[in-house]
Motif scaffolding. Structure first.
Motif, short mmCIF file in Angstrom:
data_model
loop_
_atom_site.label_atom_id
_atom_site.label_comp_id
_atom_site.label_asym_id
_atom_site.label_seq_id
_atom_site.Cartn_x
_atom_site.Cartn_y
_atom_site.Cartn_z
N LEU A 1 -0.88 -53.38 3.70
CA LEU A 1 -1.25 -52.69 2.37
C LEU A 1 -2.37 -53.50 1.62
O LEU A 1 -2.24 -54.58 1.58
N ASN A 2 -3.22 -52.86 1.02
CA ASN A 2 -4.49 -53.44 0.45
C ASN A 2 -3.88 -54.11 -0.76
O ASN A 2 -2.72 -54.02 -1.45
N ASP A 3 -5.10 -54.87 -1.42
CA ASP A 3 -4.68 -55.34 -2.99
C ASP A 3 -3.63 -56.34 -2.76
O ASP A 3 -2.80 -56.36 -3.82
N GLY A 4 -3.59 -57.30 -1.90
CA GLY A 4 -2.54 -58.38 -1.83
C GLY A 4 -1.04 -57.71 -1.61
O GLY A 4 -0.20 -58.23 -1.98
N GLY A 5 -1.07 -56.49 -1.14
CA GLY A 5 0.50 -56.11 -0.75
C GLY A 5 0.96 -54.96 -1.59
O GLY A 5 1.89 -54.38 -1.33
N THR A 6 0.06 -54.49 -2.50
CA THR A 6 0.54 -53.54 -3.47
C THR A 6 0.30 -52.21 -2.96
O THR A 6 0.72 -51.38 -3.17
N GLY A 7 -0.95 -52.08 -2.11
CA GLY A 7 -1.41 -50.92 -1.70
C GLY A 7 -2.02 -49.90 -2.57
O GLY A 7 -2.12 -48.68 -2.76
N ALA A 8 -2.51 -50.46 -3.89
CA ALA A 8 -2.86 -49.43 -5.10
C ALA A 8 -4.09 -48.99 -4.57
O ALA A 8 -4.45 -47.81 -5.16
N SER A 9 -5.07 -49.51 -3.93
CA SER A 9 -6.24 -48.89 -3.25
C SER A 9 -6.06 -48.15 -1.89
O SER A 9 -7.18 -47.91 -1.31
N GLY A 10 -4.86 -48.36 -1.28
CA GLY A 10 -4.78 -47.64 0.08
C GLY A 10 -4.08 -48.63 0.95
O GLY A 10 -3.55 -49.83 0.65
N PHE A 11 -3.93 -48.27 2.12
CA PHE A 11 -3.21 -48.95 3.37
C PHE A 11 -3.66 -48.49 4.56
O PHE A 11 -4.23 -47.38 4.70
N SER A 12 -3.23 -48.94 5.61
CA SER A 12 -3.49 -48.60 6.99
C SER A 12 -2.26 -48.74 7.77
O SER A 12 -1.34 -50.00 7.39
N CYS A 13 -2.25 -48.07 9.04
CA CYS A 13 -1.04 -48.30 9.80
C CYS A 13 -1.43 -47.87 11.07
O CYS A 13 -1.88 -46.94 11.45
N GLY A 14 -1.06 -48.87 12.28
CA GLY A 14 -1.26 -48.52 13.53
C GLY A 14 -2.65 -49.06 14.07
O GLY A 14 -3.18 -50.00 13.24
N LYS A 15 -3.03 -48.71 15.27
CA LYS A 15 -4.30 -49.16 15.89
C LYS A 15 -4.64 -48.42 16.93
O LYS A 15 -4.11 -47.53 17.35
N GLY A 16 -5.99 -48.32 17.18
CA GLY A 16 -6.60 -47.61 18.30
C GLY A 16 -6.47 -46.11 18.11
O GLY A 16 -6.85 -45.54 17.15
N SER A 17 -5.87 -45.53 19.07
CA SER A 17 -5.70 -44.18 18.88
C SER A 17 -4.38 -43.70 18.33
O SER A 17 -4.08 -42.12 18.47
N SER A 18 -3.81 -44.64 17.82
CA SER A 18 -2.63 -43.93 16.85
C SER A 18 -2.67 -45.06 15.60
O SER A 18 -2.08 -45.83 15.64
#
Length: 238
Positions: free
Chosen positions: A107-124
């Motif tokens: 989660l971005n923004d120090g763990g709040t996810g206010a500006s977004g997030f990512s999950c996984g890596k590569g082709s997933s």
């Protein structure tokens, strides 16, 4: 014999930030699901990111960590982050779901996810950018790569369209609860590619943030789903 009256259900507007992933606690799971209703040809698609933290197994994991043969078992009990995609149109049917370790969810923004997030890596992997536009509208830009499914779409939720039903919680077994927030009347643009073929997902959409204060398998497995999304009116029942 009188027929019991159903309890009154009231939709209460809540802040758009009620859609942010909580990502803390133990013995719980949560999911963020974008439902997409393509205008061209009809159909339904959804993209979901789920996170599960089975906290009551931590003690067992610590004990098993002392056993050389327990590595595979430990991985299966650790927190998981899951990416799921489902597409059903008159010309295309697709489903894929993949698990990652819990640390794959960032989660971005120090763990709040206010500006977004990512999950996984590569082709997933899924990357979500969250911005405020036109005042209080919230726009999600979702870029997805799930092996033979890829693409980017935008999901714009108008101001005041995030609601909870009553207090937003439903009691389940042994004092646990299920909480849901619904983002309605969203506009969707973009295209997904499935095995190299374009699938238009532009149309309307809905966002559901669901939090369960218990392990997923303790909840019922049968669900009903009813949905309609328009620019001025929305119906969503899960």
């Amino acid at each position: 014999m009188a027929t019991p009256r159903a309890a009154t259900a009231t939709a209460t507007p809540v802040p758009a930030d009620d859609a942010l992933l909580i990502h803390k606690g133990s013995g719980y799971s949560e999911a963020l699901t974008w439902y997409l209703y393509p205008e061209s040809g009809g159909g339904l698609a959804y993209i979901q990111v789920a996170y599960s933290q089975v906290g009551y197994l931590r003690f067992a994991i610590r004990i098993l960590a002392m056993i050389p043969t327990a590595e595979t078992f430990i991985v299966s009990l650790s927190p998981i982050a899951q990416i799921t995609a489902y597409v059903s149109t008159p010309t295309t049917t697709y489903f894929r779901s993949e698990n990652h370790g819990g640390t794959a969810l960032f989660l971005n923004d120090g763990g709040t996810g206010a500006s977004g997030f990512s999950c996984g890596k590569g082709s997933s992997k899924i990357t979500v950018t969250r911005t405020r536009i036109n005042g209080d509208d919230v726009q999600y830009t979702i870029t997805l790569a799930l092996h033979d499914l890829a693409g980017t779409y935008t999901f714009t939720q108008p101001a005041g369209a995030m609601v909870r039903v009553n207090d937003g919680t439903v009691p389940v077994l042994n004092g646990a609860y299920l909480a849901q927030a619904y983002g309605l009347r969203a506009a969707v643009t973009g295209t997904l590619q499935i095995q190299g073929k374009d699938v238009a997902v532009a149309g309307r959409g809905a966002l559901v943030h669901q939090y369960q204060s218990t392990a997923p398998y303790k909840l019922g497995a049968q669900w009903g789903f009813l949905a309609y999304q328009g620019a001025e009116c929305a119906i969503l029942s899960i």
